[in-house]
Each structure stands twice: as C-alpha cells, then as structure tokens.
Write a protein that holds these residues in place. Sequence first.
Motif, PDB file in Angstrom:
ATOM      1  N   THR A  54      36.027  33.551  35.051  1.00  0.00           N
ATOM      2  CA  THR A  54      37.140  32.660  35.302  1.00  0.00           C
ATOM      3  C   THR A  54      36.769  31.953  36.693  1.00  0.00           C
ATOM      4  O   THR A  54      36.692  32.722  37.747  1.00  0.00           O
ATOM      5  CB  THR A  54      38.283  33.310  35.191  1.00  0.00           C
ATOM      6  N   ALA A  55      37.405  30.821  36.509  1.00  0.00           N
ATOM      7  CA  ALA A  55      37.502  30.117  37.858  1.00  0.00           C
ATOM      8  C   ALA A  55      39.008  29.859  38.156  1.00  0.00           C
ATOM      9  O   ALA A  55      39.669  29.114  37.102  1.00  0.00           O
ATOM     10  CB  ALA A  55      36.830  28.781  37.927  1.00  0.00           C
ATOM     11  N   ARG A  56      39.731  30.391  39.252  1.00  0.00           N
ATOM     12  CA  ARG A  56      41.019  30.164  39.171  1.00  0.00           C
ATOM     13  C   ARG A  56      41.425  29.161  40.524  1.00  0.00           C
ATOM     14  O   ARG A  56      40.847  29.516  41.613  1.00  0.00           O
ATOM     15  CB  ARG A  56      41.779  31.493  39.322  1.00  0.00           C
ATOM     16  N   PHE A  57      41.971  28.201  40.411  1.00  0.00           N
ATOM     17  CA  PHE A  57      42.092  26.929  41.445  1.00  0.00           C
ATOM     18  C   PHE A  57      43.567  27.031  41.779  1.00  0.00           C
ATOM     19  O   PHE A  57      44.664  27.352  41.271  1.00  0.00           O
ATOM     20  CB  PHE A  57      41.775  25.644  40.652  1.00  0.00           C
ATOM     21  N   GLY A  58      43.561  26.926  43.228  1.00  0.00           N
ATOM     22  CA  GLY A  58      44.635  26.745  44.035  1.00  0.00           C
ATOM     23  C   GLY A  58      44.634  26.250  45.254  1.00  0.00           C
ATOM     24  O   GLY A  58      43.631  25.710  45.617  1.00  0.00           O
ATOM     25  N   ARG A  59      45.453  26.711  46.380  1.00  0.00           N
ATOM     26  CA  ARG A  59      45.296  26.086  47.684  1.00  0.00           C
ATOM     27  C   ARG A  59      45.539  27.170  48.571  1.00  0.00           C
ATOM     28  O   ARG A  59      46.193  28.150  48.341  1.00  0.00           O
ATOM     29  CB  ARG A  59      46.373  25.048  48.070  1.00  0.00           C
ATOM     30  N   GLN A  60      44.908  27.259  49.847  1.00  0.00           N
ATOM     31  CA  GLN A  60      44.932  28.209  50.764  1.00  0.00           C
ATOM     32  C   GLN A  60      45.066  27.215  52.000  1.00  0.00           C
ATOM     33  O   GLN A  60      44.112  26.447  52.367  1.00  0.00           O
ATOM     34  CB  GLN A  60      43.952  29.047  50.753  1.00  0.00           C
ATOM     35  N   SER A  61      46.095  27.490  52.840  1.00  0.00           N
ATOM     36  CA  SER A  61      46.405  26.825  54.008  1.00  0.00           C
ATOM     37  C   SER A  61      46.216  25.275  53.845  1.00  0.00           C
ATOM     38  O   SER A  61      45.726  24.535  54.662  1.00  0.00           O
ATOM     39  CB  SER A  61      45.383  27.266  55.127  1.00  0.00           C
ATOM     40  N   GLY A  62      46.571  24.835  52.622  1.00  0.00           N
ATOM     41  CA  GLY A  62      46.655  23.487  52.337  1.00  0.00           C
ATOM     42  C   GLY A  62      45.219  23.097  51.777  1.00  0.00           C
ATOM     43  O   GLY A  62      45.167  21.900  51.298  1.00  0.00           O
ATOM     44  N   ARG A  63      44.078  23.603  51.728  1.00  0.00           N
ATOM     45  CA  ARG A  63      42.759  23.400  51.194  1.00  0.00           C
ATOM     46  C   ARG A  63      42.568  23.946  49.711  1.00  0.00           C
ATOM     47  O   ARG A  63      43.196  24.984  49.519  1.00  0.00           O
ATOM     48  CB  ARG A  63      41.894  24.191  52.150  1.00  0.00           C
ATOM     49  N   PRO A  64      41.953  22.933  49.119  1.00  0.00           N
ATOM     50  CA  PRO A  64      41.610  23.162  47.698  1.00  0.00           C
ATOM     51  C   PRO A  64      40.702  24.572  47.533  1.00  0.00           C
ATOM     52  O   PRO A  64      39.788  24.392  48.199  1.00  0.00           O
ATOM     53  CB  PRO A  64      41.318  22.212  46.973  1.00  0.00           C
ATOM     54  N   VAL A  65      40.910  25.666  46.948  1.00  0.00           N
ATOM     55  CA  VAL A  65      40.113  26.611  46.718  1.00  0.00           C
ATOM     56  C   VAL A  65      39.830  27.079  45.457  1.00  0.00           C
ATOM     57  O   VAL A  65      40.752  26.819  44.311  1.00  0.00           O
ATOM     58  CB  VAL A  65      40.437  28.007  47.626  1.00  0.00           C
ATOM     59  N   ALA A  66      38.928  27.845  45.163  1.00  0.00           N
ATOM     60  CA  ALA A  66      38.831  28.249  43.697  1.00  0.00           C
ATOM     61  C   ALA A  66      38.383  29.589  43.704  1.00  0.00           C
ATOM     62  O   ALA A  66      37.069  30.014  44.599  1.00  0.00           O
ATOM     63  CB  ALA A  66      37.438  27.578  42.946  1.00  0.00           C
ATOM     64  N   ASP A  67      38.569  30.585  43.276  1.00  0.00           N
ATOM     65  CA  ASP A  67      38.522  31.981  43.015  1.00  0.00           C
ATOM     66  C   ASP A  67      37.585  32.168  41.850  1.00  0.00           C
ATOM     67  O   ASP A  67      38.286  31.945  40.754  1.00  0.00           O
ATOM     68  CB  ASP A  67      39.805  33.026  42.999  1.00  0.00           C
ATOM     69  N   LEU A  68      36.483  32.580  41.943  1.00  0.00           N
ATOM     70  CA  LEU A  68      35.555  32.626  41.065  1.00  0.00           C
ATOM     71  C   LEU A  68      35.026  34.101  40.586  1.00  0.00           C
ATOM     72  O   LEU A  68      34.728  34.877  41.589  1.00  0.00           O
ATOM     73  CB  LEU A  68      34.211  31.780  41.407  1.00  0.00           C
ATOM     74  N   SER A  69      35.318  34.409  39.441  1.00  0.00           N
ATOM     75  CA  SER A  69      34.900  35.804  39.050  1.00  0.00           C
ATOM     76  C   SER A  69      34.028  35.654  37.935  1.00  0.00           C
ATOM     77  O   SER A  69      34.245  34.941  36.923  1.00  0.00           O
ATOM     78  CB  SER A  69      36.084  36.741  38.740  1.00  0.00           C
ATOM     79  N   LEU A  70      32.908  36.361  38.004  1.00  0.00           N
ATOM     80  CA  LEU A  70      31.956  36.264  36.912  1.00  0.00           C
ATOM     81  C   LEU A  70      31.059  37.737  36.864  1.00  0.00           C
ATOM     82  O   LEU A  70      31.136  38.372  37.479  1.00  0.00           O
ATOM     83  CB  LEU A  70      30.822  35.203  37.170  1.00  0.00           C
ATOM     84  N   GLU A  71      30.469  37.697  35.467  1.00  0.00           N
ATOM     85  CA  GLU A  71      30.065  39.001  35.041  1.00  0.00           C
ATOM     86  C   GLU A  71      29.092  38.645  33.884  1.00  0.00           C
ATOM     87  O   GLU A  71      29.175  37.683  33.122  1.00  0.00           O
ATOM     88  CB  GLU A  71      30.855  40.395  34.854  1.00  0.00           C
ATOM     89  N   GLY A  72      27.861  39.404  33.747  1.00  0.00           N
ATOM     90  CA  GLY A  72      26.835  39.190  32.671  1.00  0.00           C
ATOM     91  C   GLY A  72      25.784  39.931  32.907  1.00  0.00           C
ATOM     92  O   GLY A  72      25.840  40.861  33.921  1.00  0.00           O
ATOM     93  N   ALA A  73      24.596  39.335  32.695  1.00  0.00           N
ATOM     94  CA  ALA A  73      23.208  39.819  32.811  1.00  0.00           C
ATOM     95  C   ALA A  73      22.152  38.767  32.811  1.00  0.00           C
ATOM     96  O   ALA A  73      22.217  37.806  31.700  1.00  0.00           O
ATOM     97  CB  ALA A  73      22.949  40.874  31.868  1.00  0.00           C
ATOM     98  N   ALA A  74      21.163  38.855  33.675  1.00  0.00           N
ATOM     99  CA  ALA A  74      20.387  38.021  33.759  1.00  0.00           C
ATOM    100  C   ALA A  74      18.821  38.658  33.307  1.00  0.00           C
ATOM    101  O   ALA A  74      18.574  39.758  33.655  1.00  0.00           O
ATOM    102  CB  ALA A  74      19.983  37.358  35.231  1.00  0.00           C
ATOM    103  N   THR A  75      17.955  37.832  32.445  1.00  0.00           N
ATOM    104  CA  THR A  75      16.795  38.584  32.099  1.00  0.00           C
ATOM    105  C   THR A  75      15.950  37.784  32.852  1.00  0.00           C
ATOM    106  O   THR A  75      15.931  36.468  32.894  1.00  0.00           O
ATOM    107  CB  THR A  75      16.550  38.317  30.716  1.00  0.00           C
ATOM    108  N   LEU A  76      15.109  38.626  33.816  1.00  0.00           N
ATOM    109  CA  LEU A  76      14.236  37.882  34.793  1.00  0.00           C
ATOM    110  C   LEU A  76      12.795  38.531  34.521  1.00  0.00           C
ATOM    111  O   LEU A  76      12.592  39.549  33.876  1.00  0.00           O
ATOM    112  CB  LEU A  76      14.639  38.151  36.200  1.00  0.00           C
ATOM    113  N   GLN A  77      11.743  37.833  34.903  1.00  0.00           N
ATOM    114  CA  GLN A  77      10.276  38.486  34.925  1.00  0.00           C
ATOM    115  C   GLN A  77       9.927  39.108  36.059  1.00  0.00           C
ATOM    116  O   GLN A  77      10.053  38.721  37.188  1.00  0.00           O
ATOM    117  CB  GLN A  77       9.574  37.324  34.340  1.00  0.00           C
TER     118      GLN A  77
END
Length: 176
Positions: A54-77
Amino acid sequence: MGRRKMRRKIAPGSKSLDVDRLCGSGAEVEFDIPLTALPRLGSRDGMGGSVRGTARFGRQSGRPVADLSLEGAATLQCQRCMQAMELPLRSAVRVALLTSAADAGTLPEEIEPTLVPDGRVRVADLVEEELLLALPIVALHGAGECPAQAGADAREPARPETQRPFARLGELLNHK
C-alpha cells in the motif's frame, strides 16, 4: 471533520497520478506488481517474483509524502552457483515527493526524497526505487545454503603444507 480515505487498486503499468490530489485527499493505493514489470529490475538475469502493498499519501509539514509498505519475494540468480534463490522482501518507508532537487536538503533524515518534477507520480516507480535500494547488487545464497559451495567443500582435498622456497635465503646469503 475527518478526511475521507480514497482507496484505489492499481495495475503495474498504471498512468501517473497527480501528487496534490493524492496527498490532499489522503489517498491509499493498493498494488500488486510482478518484478518483471519494473523496467530497471526486470532486466536482471533470473529475476522473478512480485510485491504487494500500500502507498498512503498525505502531507508532513506541508510537504507531500507517501508512506510505502510492501512485502513479497524476489527470485534472483545466485552469482556463485547460478541457481535460483528466493529473497523475502519487506519494507516500510516514508518518501517526500519533491518537485525540486533543492528541497531535498531541508528534509529530516528519516524521509527519503523522490523527485516528481511535473507533480505526477506512478506508484510502480516508487516501488521500483525502494526495491533498487533493498535488493543486493550481487545475489548470493546465505552461508551454508549455496549448492556450489557445499559441493566444493565436500570435494576439496586436504591442503598440502605450504612450501616457502625462499624462507632460508637470508641465512644462505649471510653464511660465509
């Protein structure tokens, strides 16, 4: 009077969204993105997996911010054995959405700056940027997990005693 939360579910290739509108309404955007859909990650050999969050958008001290939380898995070599390995992904970060790079110096340390010069952002771009920071540059299995390393340890013969052919050279040169 409280703000109404706007909830949207987006596809990975979504168009860019207006930052002021998102932050002004306190929008919450859910995402589920395959890593191969992210151009800077999809080009890595053996890359697979997905992230959701989820990306939650809002403002902090008048500035636009996004709180990004993510989870998952990456398959790498794994670069040692060239076999597939799975790396769990979990991250939570606050990102300031800046229209000018000059504003980055005025941010608190705990907020990551992201440049959105035209005032628009794609959630997939925020996710991709966070994953570029989270994923290892060189993917390797953990200690004791790499099949190539385990096989090499089993096949490796006992090491012979180290020979030092010049060890006594000083004695021979000083001998008269």
